[in-house]
Design a protein around this motif. Structure first.
Motif, PDB file in Angstrom:
ATOM      1  N   GLN A  33      -3.185  11.521  -2.499  1.00  0.00           N
ATOM      2  CA  GLN A  33      -1.966  12.131  -1.984  1.00  0.00           C
ATOM      3  C   GLN A  33      -2.064  12.203  -0.466  1.00  0.00           C
ATOM      4  O   GLN A  33      -3.129  12.472   0.085  1.00  0.00           O
ATOM      5  CB  GLN A  33      -1.772  13.530  -2.563  1.00  0.00           C
ATOM      6  N   SER A  52       3.530   4.102  -7.121  1.00  0.00           N
ATOM      7  CA  SER A  52       3.920   5.470  -6.802  1.00  0.00           C
ATOM      8  C   SER A  52       3.794   6.371  -8.028  1.00  0.00           C
ATOM      9  O   SER A  52       4.219   6.016  -9.129  1.00  0.00           O
ATOM     10  CB  SER A  52       5.362   5.505  -6.289  1.00  0.00           C
ATOM     11  N   ALA A  54       4.647   9.722  -7.292  1.00  0.00           N
ATOM     12  CA  ALA A  54       5.413  10.862  -6.779  1.00  0.00           C
ATOM     13  C   ALA A  54       6.548  11.213  -7.735  1.00  0.00           C
ATOM     14  O   ALA A  54       7.238  10.324  -8.240  1.00  0.00           O
ATOM     15  CB  ALA A  54       5.970  10.546  -5.399  1.00  0.00           C
ATOM     16  N   LEU A  58      10.730   8.476  -2.656  1.00  0.00           N
ATOM     17  CA  LEU A  58      10.390   8.628  -1.246  1.00  0.00           C
ATOM     18  C   LEU A  58      10.896   7.418  -0.470  1.00  0.00           C
ATOM     19  O   LEU A  58      10.910   6.298  -0.985  1.00  0.00           O
ATOM     20  CB  LEU A  58       8.871   8.739  -1.054  1.00  0.00           C
ATOM     21  N   TYR A  60      10.390   4.619   2.174  1.00  0.00           N
ATOM     22  CA  TYR A  60       9.263   3.874   2.726  1.00  0.00           C
ATOM     23  C   TYR A  60       9.750   2.756   3.637  1.00  0.00           C
ATOM     24  O   TYR A  60      10.845   2.211   3.458  1.00  0.00           O
ATOM     25  CB  TYR A  60       8.447   3.209   1.609  1.00  0.00           C
ATOM     26  N   GLN A  62       7.685  -0.734   4.410  1.00  0.00           N
ATOM     27  CA  GLN A  62       6.477  -1.486   4.093  1.00  0.00           C
ATOM     28  C   GLN A  62       6.612  -2.897   4.650  1.00  0.00           C
ATOM     29  O   GLN A  62       7.705  -3.472   4.634  1.00  0.00           O
ATOM     30  CB  GLN A  62       6.249  -1.557   2.578  1.00  0.00           C
ATOM     31  N   LYS A  75       8.795   6.813  -8.842  1.00  0.00           N
ATOM     32  CA  LYS A  75       7.603   6.811  -9.685  1.00  0.00           C
ATOM     33  C   LYS A  75       7.585   5.576 -10.583  1.00  0.00           C
ATOM     34  O   LYS A  75       8.568   5.265 -11.250  1.00  0.00           O
ATOM     35  CB  LYS A  75       7.570   8.078 -10.542  1.00  0.00           C
ATOM     36  N   TRP A  91       5.812   6.423   5.278  1.00  0.00           N
ATOM     37  CA  TRP A  91       6.531   7.197   4.268  1.00  0.00           C
ATOM     38  C   TRP A  91       6.989   8.516   4.872  1.00  0.00           C
ATOM     39  O   TRP A  91       6.339   9.087   5.739  1.00  0.00           O
ATOM     40  CB  TRP A  91       5.654   7.426   3.038  1.00  0.00           C
ATOM     41  N   HIS A  94       5.884  13.602   1.025  1.00  0.00           N
ATOM     42  CA  HIS A  94       4.519  13.754   0.517  1.00  0.00           C
ATOM     43  C   HIS A  94       4.302  12.714  -0.574  1.00  0.00           C
ATOM     44  O   HIS A  94       4.872  12.808  -1.659  1.00  0.00           O
ATOM     45  CB  HIS A  94       4.328  15.167  -0.040  1.00  0.00           C
ATOM     46  N   GLU A  95       3.476  11.725  -0.296  1.00  0.00           N
ATOM     47  CA  GLU A  95       3.293  10.634  -1.254  1.00  0.00           C
ATOM     48  C   GLU A  95       2.132  10.912  -2.208  1.00  0.00           C
ATOM     49  O   GLU A  95       1.168  11.596  -1.882  1.00  0.00           O
ATOM     50  CB  GLU A  95       3.074   9.296  -0.542  1.00  0.00           C
ATOM     51  N   HIS A  96       2.266  10.348  -3.396  1.00  0.00           N
ATOM     52  CA  HIS A  96       1.230  10.427  -4.425  1.00  0.00           C
ATOM     53  C   HIS A  96       1.142   9.031  -5.028  1.00  0.00           C
ATOM     54  O   HIS A  96       2.102   8.550  -5.632  1.00  0.00           O
ATOM     55  CB  HIS A  96       1.615  11.466  -5.484  1.00  0.00           C
ATOM     56  N   CYS A  97       0.024   8.368  -4.836  1.00  0.00           N
ATOM     57  CA  CYS A  97      -0.086   6.955  -5.207  1.00  0.00           C
ATOM     58  C   CYS A  97      -1.321   6.677  -6.053  1.00  0.00           C
ATOM     59  O   CYS A  97      -2.314   7.403  -6.006  1.00  0.00           O
ATOM     60  CB  CYS A  97      -0.152   6.077  -3.962  1.00  0.00           C
TER      61      CYS A  97
END
Length: 233
Positions: A33, A52, A54, A58, A60, A62, A75, A91, A94-97
């Protein structure tokens, strides 16, 4: 991914999953995260899939291989960075990958053993915000298995092979023709495998060891074994 944002990365879990032949160097699964920020990475000898986790989409930016993507990633969406390809991401939340890395050596071995083709003619194609239910399922199985106190090398090896073959079939420069295996393992050979598993029950069984018993590729053995045991659909 190297952070350039001023805040420190909060890493929730790091899973370095063992492989039967490369001693943990064939596949790595990394769940992390990060606060809003940006980062850049380049893995010379590893193909990397970023998915992802999350709960909310989100925004992004890239870029890789001269191409740029800007938009929402939700997600289950994933990006693919082939070995040696610089990958940049920015990003806004708050990212969660989940990061899954496969070594180029392992991918080449799968091409040679499973597809029986020249590995230099096949390479993975960079991509952004892709959606693939099978990739998502395999990735989550890798994460779940890796979170166990004692991850099964047999399961991890099987998932790594299935993931690699699927990537080659769907996201490569050349769409390879996969051989079709039907009927499972002959009874005599199946008995040989089951006897081996029974004798080595207390050990961490490796897919490569079982496949070697029958002189098969790991992917070939995995498919036939699951058919024989009534688990392949």
């Amino acid at each position: 991914m190297d952070k350039t944002a001023p805040q420190q990365t909060a890493v929730t879990a790091y899973l370095n999953l063992p492989s039967s032949e490369q001693k943990g160097k064939d596949i790595h699964v990394h769940q992390f995260q990060n606060p809003p920020g940006e980062g850049q990475c380049q893995f010379e000898a590893e193909h990397t899939l970023f998915m992802s986790l999350a709960p909310r989409p989100l925004h992004y930016v890239q870029s890789q291989d001269g191409n740029t993507f800007t938009g929402l990633i939700q997600k289950g969406d994933f990006s693919l960075a082939p070995a040696g390809s610089p990958f940049f991401a920015r990003w806004e939340g708050h990212e969660h990958c989940l990061e899954v890395k496969l070594t180029d050596q392992f991918v080449r071995k799968v091409v040679q053993e499973t597809l029986e083709q020249d590995c230099d003619r096949i390479s993975l194609v960079p991509g952004f915000r892709m959606r693939d239910p099978q990739i998502e399922t395999i990735a989550m199985m890798l994460l779940t298995e890796g979170q166990q106190n004692t991850a099964s090398s047999l399961m991890m090896d099987s998932l790594a092979n299935v993931l690699t073959v699927h990537l080659l079939r769907q996201y490569a420069t050349i769409q390879p023709h996969l051989p079709v295996y039907d009927g499972g393992i002959p009874q005599r050979q199946l008995a040989q495998v089951l006897d081996y598993m029974d004798v080595h029950l207390e050990q961490d069984l490796k897919l490569a060891d079982l496949a070697q018993l029958l002189d098969m590729s790991q992917f070939h053995f995995s498919r036939l074994f699951k058919q024989s045991m009534g688990q392949w659909h």
